[in-house]
Design a protein around this motif. Sequence first.
Motif, PDB file in Angstrom:
ATOM      1  N   GLY A  28       0.783  -1.223   0.000  1.00  0.00           N
ATOM      2  CA  GLY A  28       0.000   0.000   0.000  1.00  0.00           C
ATOM      3  C   GLY A  28       0.816   1.274   0.000  1.00  0.00           C
ATOM      4  N   LYS A  29       2.121   1.163  -0.023  1.00  0.00           N
ATOM      5  CA  LYS A  29       2.965   2.345  -0.072  1.00  0.00           C
ATOM      6  C   LYS A  29       2.991   2.866  -1.504  1.00  0.00           C
ATOM      7  N   LYS A  30       3.207   4.165  -1.648  1.00  0.00           N
ATOM      8  CA  LYS A  30       3.056   4.842  -2.943  1.00  0.00           C
ATOM      9  C   LYS A  30       3.768   4.146  -4.100  1.00  0.00           C
ATOM     10  N   TRP A  31       5.038   3.814  -3.947  1.00  0.00           N
ATOM     11  CA  TRP A  31       5.824   3.322  -5.082  1.00  0.00           C
ATOM     12  C   TRP A  31       5.887   1.802  -5.173  1.00  0.00           C
ATOM     13  N   HIS A  32       5.538   1.077  -4.112  1.00  0.00           N
ATOM     14  CA  HIS A  32       5.675  -0.379  -4.122  1.00  0.00           C
ATOM     15  C   HIS A  32       4.904  -1.049  -5.264  1.00  0.00           C
ATOM     16  N   PRO A  33       3.596  -0.769  -5.423  1.00  0.00           N
ATOM     17  CA  PRO A  33       2.888  -1.442  -6.512  1.00  0.00           C
ATOM     18  C   PRO A  33       3.374  -1.003  -7.897  1.00  0.00           C
ATOM     19  N   VAL A  34       3.876   0.222  -8.012  1.00  0.00           N
ATOM     20  CA  VAL A  34       4.386   0.696  -9.300  1.00  0.00           C
ATOM     21  C   VAL A  34       5.640  -0.094  -9.687  1.00  0.00           C
ATOM     22  N   VAL A  35       6.560  -0.259  -8.746  1.00  0.00           N
ATOM     23  CA  VAL A  35       7.786  -1.027  -9.006  1.00  0.00           C
ATOM     24  C   VAL A  35       7.431  -2.469  -9.340  1.00  0.00           C
ATOM     25  N   ILE A  36       6.522  -3.061  -8.579  1.00  0.00           N
ATOM     26  CA  ILE A  36       6.107  -4.440  -8.857  1.00  0.00           C
ATOM     27  C   ILE A  36       5.482  -4.524 -10.254  1.00  0.00           C
ATOM     28  N   HIS A  37       4.634  -3.559 -10.595  1.00  0.00           N
ATOM     29  CA  HIS A  37       4.009  -3.550 -11.920  1.00  0.00           C
ATOM     30  C   HIS A  37       5.054  -3.479 -13.034  1.00  0.00           C
ATOM     31  N   ARG A  38       6.042  -2.597 -12.882  1.00  0.00           N
ATOM     32  CA  ARG A  38       7.070  -2.456 -13.924  1.00  0.00           C
ATOM     33  C   ARG A  38       7.888  -3.734 -14.068  1.00  0.00           C
ATOM     34  N   ARG A  96       5.637 -12.287  -7.987  1.00  0.00           N
ATOM     35  CA  ARG A  96       4.810 -12.592  -9.172  1.00  0.00           C
ATOM     36  C   ARG A  96       3.385 -12.964  -8.770  1.00  0.00           C
ATOM     37  N   SER A  97       3.212 -13.499  -7.559  1.00  0.00           N
ATOM     38  CA  SER A  97       1.867 -13.871  -7.115  1.00  0.00           C
ATOM     39  C   SER A  97       0.974 -12.649  -6.911  1.00  0.00           C
ATOM     40  N   LEU A  98       1.568 -11.454  -6.882  1.00  0.00           N
ATOM     41  CA  LEU A  98       0.785 -10.218  -6.753  1.00  0.00           C
ATOM     42  C   LEU A  98       0.191  -9.748  -8.076  1.00  0.00           C
ATOM     43  N   GLU A  99       0.493 -10.425  -9.162  1.00  0.00           N
ATOM     44  CA  GLU A  99       0.024  -9.979 -10.469  1.00  0.00           C
ATOM     45  C   GLU A  99      -1.483  -9.733 -10.518  1.00  0.00           C
ATOM     46  N   PRO A 100      -2.335 -10.647 -10.020  1.00  0.00           N
ATOM     47  CA  PRO A 100      -3.776 -10.359 -10.101  1.00  0.00           C
ATOM     48  C   PRO A 100      -4.175  -9.122  -9.294  1.00  0.00           C
ATOM     49  N   VAL A 101      -3.496  -8.858  -8.199  1.00  0.00           N
ATOM     50  CA  VAL A 101      -3.789  -7.678  -7.378  1.00  0.00           C
ATOM     51  C   VAL A 101      -3.392  -6.418  -8.131  1.00  0.00           C
ATOM     52  N   ILE A 102      -2.192  -6.418  -8.704  1.00  0.00           N
ATOM     53  CA  ILE A 102      -1.690  -5.256  -9.439  1.00  0.00           C
ATOM     54  C   ILE A 102      -2.541  -5.004 -10.681  1.00  0.00           C
ATOM     55  N   VAL A 103      -2.913  -6.058 -11.395  1.00  0.00           N
ATOM     56  CA  VAL A 103      -3.755  -5.924 -12.585  1.00  0.00           C
ATOM     57  C   VAL A 103      -5.125  -5.370 -12.190  1.00  0.00           C
ATOM     58  N   ALA A 104      -5.686  -5.851 -11.076  1.00  0.00           N
ATOM     59  CA  ALA A 104      -6.983  -5.346 -10.618  1.00  0.00           C
ATOM     60  C   ALA A 104      -6.889  -3.862 -10.262  1.00  0.00           C
ATOM     61  N   MET A 105      -5.784  -3.438  -9.641  1.00  0.00           N
ATOM     62  CA  MET A 105      -5.586  -2.025  -9.318  1.00  0.00           C
ATOM     63  C   MET A 105      -5.526  -1.195 -10.605  1.00  0.00           C
ATOM     64  N   ARG A 106      -4.778  -1.681 -11.584  1.00  0.00           N
ATOM     65  CA  ARG A 106      -4.670  -0.981 -12.867  1.00  0.00           C
ATOM     66  C   ARG A 106      -6.024  -0.881 -13.552  1.00  0.00           C
ATOM     67  N   ASP A 107      -6.745  -2.003 -13.609  1.00  0.00           N
ATOM     68  CA  ASP A 107      -8.036  -2.026 -14.283  1.00  0.00           C
ATOM     69  C   ASP A 107      -9.047  -1.114 -13.597  1.00  0.00           C
ATOM     70  N   TRP A 108      -9.053  -1.108 -12.282  1.00  0.00           N
ATOM     71  CA  TRP A 108      -9.955  -0.223 -11.552  1.00  0.00           C
ATOM     72  C   TRP A 108      -9.628   1.232 -11.881  1.00  0.00           C
TER      73      TRP A 108
END
Length: 119
Positions: A28-38, A96-108
């Motif tokens: 939930g920190k600002k840059w963590h999901p962005v780095v994981i997404h990239r 990599r197991s966070l992919e569905p979470v990151i994709v859901a965040m992007r899609d939302w």
Amino acid sequence: MADTDAEMAVWCAGEDWCPITTTATLIGKKWHPVVIHRLLENGPLGFNALKEEVDGISGKVQSDVLDDLEENGFVDRAVVSEKPFRVEYSLTERGRSLEPVIVAMRDWGLEHLTEPQED
């Protein structure tokens, strides 16, 4: 490096909220999901290449984010060469197991957010 098979101990705001607060605490920190997404999108990247993919992050903040993600077992750091010194960052299985979470965040975000209006 963290044991990626171990369950993570984090603060929980109540038994029924625990999975949500655990996830929010870790990504939930600002840059963590962005780095994981990239890293999901591009695969392993060196520090500078990753910085180019994460627009607006400072080198210090990126370093702190990568350290935190590595400590929590989401990112692996590998020395690729020593002369010149070069490191590469990649996602672990846990990352990599966070992919569905990151994709859901992007899609939302794509569905609900709009571009700022110009004055």
